[in-house]
Design a protein around this motif. Structure first.
Motif, PDB file in Angstrom:
ATOM      1  N   GLN A   1       0.825  -1.211   0.000  1.00 36.20           N
ATOM      2  CA  GLN A   1       0.000   0.000   0.000  1.00 36.20           C
ATOM      3  C   GLN A   1       0.856   1.256   0.000  1.00 36.20           C
TER       4      GLN A   1
ATOM      5  N   LYS B   1       3.547  -0.092   6.083  1.00 37.93           N
ATOM      6  CA  LYS B   1       2.374  -0.966   6.093  1.00 37.93           C
ATOM      7  C   LYS B   1       2.761  -2.373   5.640  1.00 37.93           C
TER       8      LYS B   1
ATOM      9  N   LYS C   1      -0.371  -6.837   1.571  1.00 35.56           N
ATOM     10  CA  LYS C   1      -1.763  -7.225   1.400  1.00 35.56           C
ATOM     11  C   LYS C   1      -1.865  -8.136   0.176  1.00 35.56           C
TER      12      LYS C   1
ATOM     13  N   TYR D   1      -4.116  -8.998  -3.334  1.00 39.26           N
ATOM     14  CA  TYR D   1      -5.039  -8.376  -4.288  1.00 39.26           C
ATOM     15  C   TYR D   1      -5.696  -9.436  -5.160  1.00 39.26           C
TER      16      TYR D   1
ATOM     17  N   VAL E   1      -8.927  -6.021  -1.796  1.00 38.79           N
ATOM     18  CA  VAL E   1      -7.679  -6.300  -1.102  1.00 38.79           C
ATOM     19  C   VAL E   1      -7.975  -7.030   0.203  1.00 38.79           C
ATOM     20  N   TYR E   2      -7.121  -8.013   0.530  1.00 41.55           N
ATOM     21  CA  TYR E   2      -7.349  -8.847   1.705  1.00 41.55           C
ATOM     22  C   TYR E   2      -6.072  -8.982   2.536  1.00 41.55           C
ATOM     23  N   ASN E   3      -6.250  -9.370   3.796  1.00 43.98           N
ATOM     24  CA  ASN E   3      -5.124  -9.640   4.672  1.00 43.98           C
ATOM     25  C   ASN E   3      -4.672 -11.088   4.498  1.00 43.98           C
TER      26      ASN E   3
ATOM     27  N   ALA F   1       1.625 -11.947   7.209  1.00 40.44           N
ATOM     28  CA  ALA F   1       1.064 -10.631   7.550  1.00 40.44           C
ATOM     29  C   ALA F   1       2.118  -9.689   8.102  1.00 40.44           C
TER      30      ALA F   1
ATOM     31  N   GLY G   1       5.122  -4.443   3.162  1.00 40.66           N
ATOM     32  CA  GLY G   1       4.485  -4.275   1.862  1.00 40.66           C
ATOM     33  C   GLY G   1       5.383  -3.616   0.831  1.00 40.66           C
TER      34      GLY G   1
END
Length: 244
Positions: free
Chosen positions: A113, A120, A123, A125, A132-134, A141, A145
């Motif tokens: 992001q 950040k 994520k 896509y 967008v998801y975790n 996680a 990013g």
């Protein structure tokens, strides 16, 4: 170091960077100012590290090497060779599958992001629903990013337009006993109920609400009067019962 790094648990999102790319200093322009012990970290990545140091120093250099690898990785995966490697992982769904039911387990792509490190986490896509998801795993996680950047996933589908699936027209439709629930009507009813409750509480506290008076407010006044009458009748009945 690279094979060990890629094979380490939690690093499944990364692809292995070619030796030729790492040894071309043009590809690493500007990274020396962003990484502590840059030269030692680069030597460790390219397997030419021969510094005799204590455990604490080596741990610090290894941490810098992981960070440097991530920054180089963000640049590498937008090259022709890097895109091809990430495409192979995408086709095998190494990054996971979309959790949305109507996407029918479509593969995901990692994305950032922001391109600034330590801002950040990564994520995932989905090009089908464009959402967008975790990541599911806590290890994934925690990945920065910036190691994938904000452009990689878009470049991938620009270079390989055949990968873009038709957009799913399927949407979940709320129903009650088979009848569609009108979302806007339900929202309006909820808002009116909340507003009415708030106005009723404000009137009892003798606080001016500031809302424009309308028909609904007149109904509220009638309801308040009815409630007051019921309370008075109850009090009178209790009094008569005591006297009796």
């Amino acid at each position: 170091m690279r094979p060990q790094f890629i094979s380490s648990r939690g690093n499944e999102y990364f692809c292995e960077i070619d030796e030729d790319y790492l040894t071309d200093r043009f590809n690493l322009t500007g990274l020396n100012t962003e990484v502590q012990y840059y030269q030692y970290a680069l030597d460790l990545i390219t397997d030419v590290f021969d510094l005799d140091c204590d455990d604490d120093m080596r741990e610090t250099i290894e941490k810098s090497a992981r960070h440097l690898y991530g920054l180089i990785h963000a640049r590498y995966i937008v090259t022709t060779r890097g895109l091809a490697k990430m495409l192979d992982k995408y086709k095998k769904a190494d990054f996971g599958k979309c959790p949305r039911v109507f996407c029918h387990s479509h593969p995901l792509l990692p994305m950032g992001q922001t391109d600034i490190p330590h801002q950040k986490p990564v994520k995932l896509y989905c090009v089908r629903c464009e959402d967008v998801y975790n990541p599911k795993s806590s290890r994934h996680a925690a990945i920065d990013g910036a190691y994938f950047g904000t452009s990689f996933h878009n470049i991938m589908f620009q270079v390989y337009p055949a990968l873009v699936p038709p957009k799913s027209a399927d949407r979940y439709i709320p129903r009650v006993y088979g009848f569609k629930v009108h979302a806007s009507a339900a929202l309006i009813r909820w808002q009116n109920t909340q507003r009415a409750d708030m106005l009723r509480r404000l009137r009892k506290l003798e606080i001016e609400s500031g809302f424009k008076e309308d028909v609904g407010d007149e109904d509220l006044e009638e309801e308040d009067e009815e409630e007051d009458d019921i309370e008075l009748e109850g009090m009178e009945g209790d009094a008569m019962h005591v006297v009796g």
